[in-house]
Design an enzyme around this catalytic site. Structure first.
Site, mmCIF file in Angstrom:
data_model
loop_
_atom_site.group_PDB
_atom_site.id
_atom_site.type_symbol
_atom_site.label_atom_id
_atom_site.label_comp_id
_atom_site.label_asym_id
_atom_site.label_seq_id
_atom_site.Cartn_x
_atom_site.Cartn_y
_atom_site.Cartn_z
ATOM 1 N N CYS A 154 0.839 -1.337 -0.043
ATOM 2 C CA CYS A 154 0.135 0.038 -0.052
ATOM 3 C C CYS A 154 1.044 1.201 0.070
ATOM 4 O O CYS A 154 0.752 2.198 -0.868
ATOM 5 C CB CYS A 154 -0.817 -0.001 1.220
ATOM 6 S SG CYS A 154 -1.968 -1.267 1.055
ATOM 7 N N ARG A 178 -0.691 3.998 -2.628
ATOM 8 C CA ARG A 178 -1.986 3.490 -3.579
ATOM 9 C C ARG A 178 -3.357 3.537 -3.002
ATOM 10 O O ARG A 178 -4.229 3.829 -3.646
ATOM 11 C CB ARG A 178 -1.666 2.574 -4.348
ATOM 12 C CG ARG A 178 -1.678 0.838 -3.331
ATOM 13 C CD ARG A 178 -1.678 -0.131 -4.376
ATOM 14 N NE ARG A 178 -1.464 -1.341 -3.339
ATOM 15 C CZ ARG A 178 -2.896 -1.957 -2.697
ATOM 16 N NH1 ARG A 178 -3.942 -1.392 -2.977
ATOM 17 N NH2 ARG A 178 -2.536 -2.912 -2.178
ATOM 18 N N ASP A 181 -6.631 3.190 4.330
ATOM 19 C CA ASP A 181 -7.749 3.073 5.105
ATOM 20 C C ASP A 181 -7.923 4.370 6.169
ATOM 21 O O ASP A 181 -7.001 4.389 6.983
ATOM 22 C CB ASP A 181 -7.851 1.798 5.971
ATOM 23 C CG ASP A 181 -9.018 1.560 6.766
ATOM 24 O OD1 ASP A 181 -9.876 2.710 7.161
ATOM 25 O OD2 ASP A 181 -9.093 0.495 7.427
ATOM 26 N N HIS A 219 -9.839 5.877 1.774
ATOM 27 C CA HIS A 219 -11.202 5.355 1.780
ATOM 28 C C HIS A 219 -11.912 5.163 3.149
ATOM 29 O O HIS A 219 -10.925 5.053 4.379
ATOM 30 C CB HIS A 219 -11.385 3.777 1.072
ATOM 31 C CG HIS A 219 -10.520 3.059 1.328
ATOM 32 N ND1 HIS A 219 -9.226 3.003 0.438
ATOM 33 C CD2 HIS A 219 -10.274 2.096 2.320
ATOM 34 C CE1 HIS A 219 -8.460 1.956 1.115
ATOM 35 N NE2 HIS A 219 -8.894 1.430 2.135
ATOM 36 N N ILE A 220 -13.019 5.111 3.473
ATOM 37 C CA ILE A 220 -13.611 4.370 4.917
ATOM 38 C C ILE A 220 -14.651 3.454 4.442
ATOM 39 O O ILE A 220 -15.250 3.407 3.422
ATOM 40 C CB ILE A 220 -14.400 5.627 5.405
ATOM 41 C CG1 ILE A 220 -13.754 6.721 6.008
ATOM 42 C CG2 ILE A 220 -15.082 4.899 6.694
ATOM 43 C CD1 ILE A 220 -14.217 8.108 6.329
#
Length: 279
Positions: A154, A178, A181, A219-220
């Protein structure tokens, strides 16, 4: 309000209000249900560490000690062996990504660092010419992905530059990720690479300068929305936490230990929140 807390709050609002839903999502929760998420693209933040701006939120406790131990596992031990991470450092959360019964996470992260002698080449490049523009760590190696299964990196690339101001040489760093969270890993990853920046700076006797953080997909997950709203209802601490590396200038990169790091004035809001990992 501290910069890190404001950025955290703004990102949560942006994802909840303007984010789009993932499609054909890969991750699963432990019960096998697909882990969908809302996300934004192209998140960027800048922190001036020399002025006390550190990328750590006070809205919830961030496990900085285990994060730094994971970093040393990758860049000092240079292995993907889970026994090293659990037995030497007591960190167990990577066990969820074990490849088969190999006892490893595949040819990823630390094994990639060792295979390509990434730290050796990085330090040698700085030693030869600190002002060269090729100081890059790149964990995105396709031949490694083809060599084994495993989670693709990540936080896959970091870049470093020196900058002289008067008589002081500062080391700046850029982390490119990339996927991230926002509620769970954002500040963990950021502070890990600040720690790496500090280790390199100490190795050469420089000061830490600016830290730039770019996330392509922020993101979530869909089971975290209640936690997101809880965080938005919290009031950040008035303290300004700072990470210190308590070793002399010139200390070898490989001699730095987890206990050499100290996070001062960190008074995060409690209680801690529980998050179900997407695997």
């Amino acid at each position: 309000m501290r910069k890190a807390d404001k950025i955290f709050i703004d990102n949560i609002h942006n994802i909840l209000d303007n984010g789009v839903w993932s499609e054909n999502a890969r991750p699963k929760y432990k019960d096998g249900v697909t882990a969908n998420s809302k996300y934004i693209t192209g998140s960027f933040a800048e922190y001036d560490l020399s002025k006390g701006e550190f990328p750590i939120t006070t809205l919830r406790p961030i496990p900085i000690k285990s994060a730094i131990k994971e970093l040393l596992w990758i860049y000092q031990d240079q292995t993907s062996d889970l026994d090293v991470l659990t037995d030497k450092y007591g960190v167990k959360y990577w066990n969820e990504w074990e490849v088969g019964a190999s006892g490893t996470i595949g040819v990823r992260y630390g094994e990639t660092v060792k295979k390509h002698d990434i730290i050796g080449k990085l330090l040698a490049g700085f030693e030869k010419n600190p002002w060269n523009r090729r100081n890059i760590i790149n964990l995105w190696q396709y031949d490694d992905f083809e060599a084994s299964e495993g989670l693709l990196p990540c936080a896959f690339q970091s870049m470093f530059d020196v900058r002289r101001v008067g008589e002081t040489i500062f080391l700046d760093a850029t982390l490119t990720q990339r996927s991230n969270d926002m509620l769970v890993a954002h500040h963990i990853n950021a502070m890990q690479y600040v720690a790496l920046q500090m280790m390199i700076a100490k190795h050469f006797g420089w000061q830490v300068g600016k830290f730039f953080y770019f996330v392509n997909n922020l993101h979530i997950y869909d089971n975290q929305f209640d936690n997101a709203r809880e965080l938005l209802n919290r009031t950040p601490s008035e303290k300004n936490p700072i990470l210190k590396l308590n070793v002399p200038d010139g200390t070898s990169f490989f001699d730095i230990k987890p206990e050499d790091f100290e996070l001062v004035d960190y008074e995060p809001v409690k209680p801690q929140l529980t998050f179900d990992l997407a695997i």
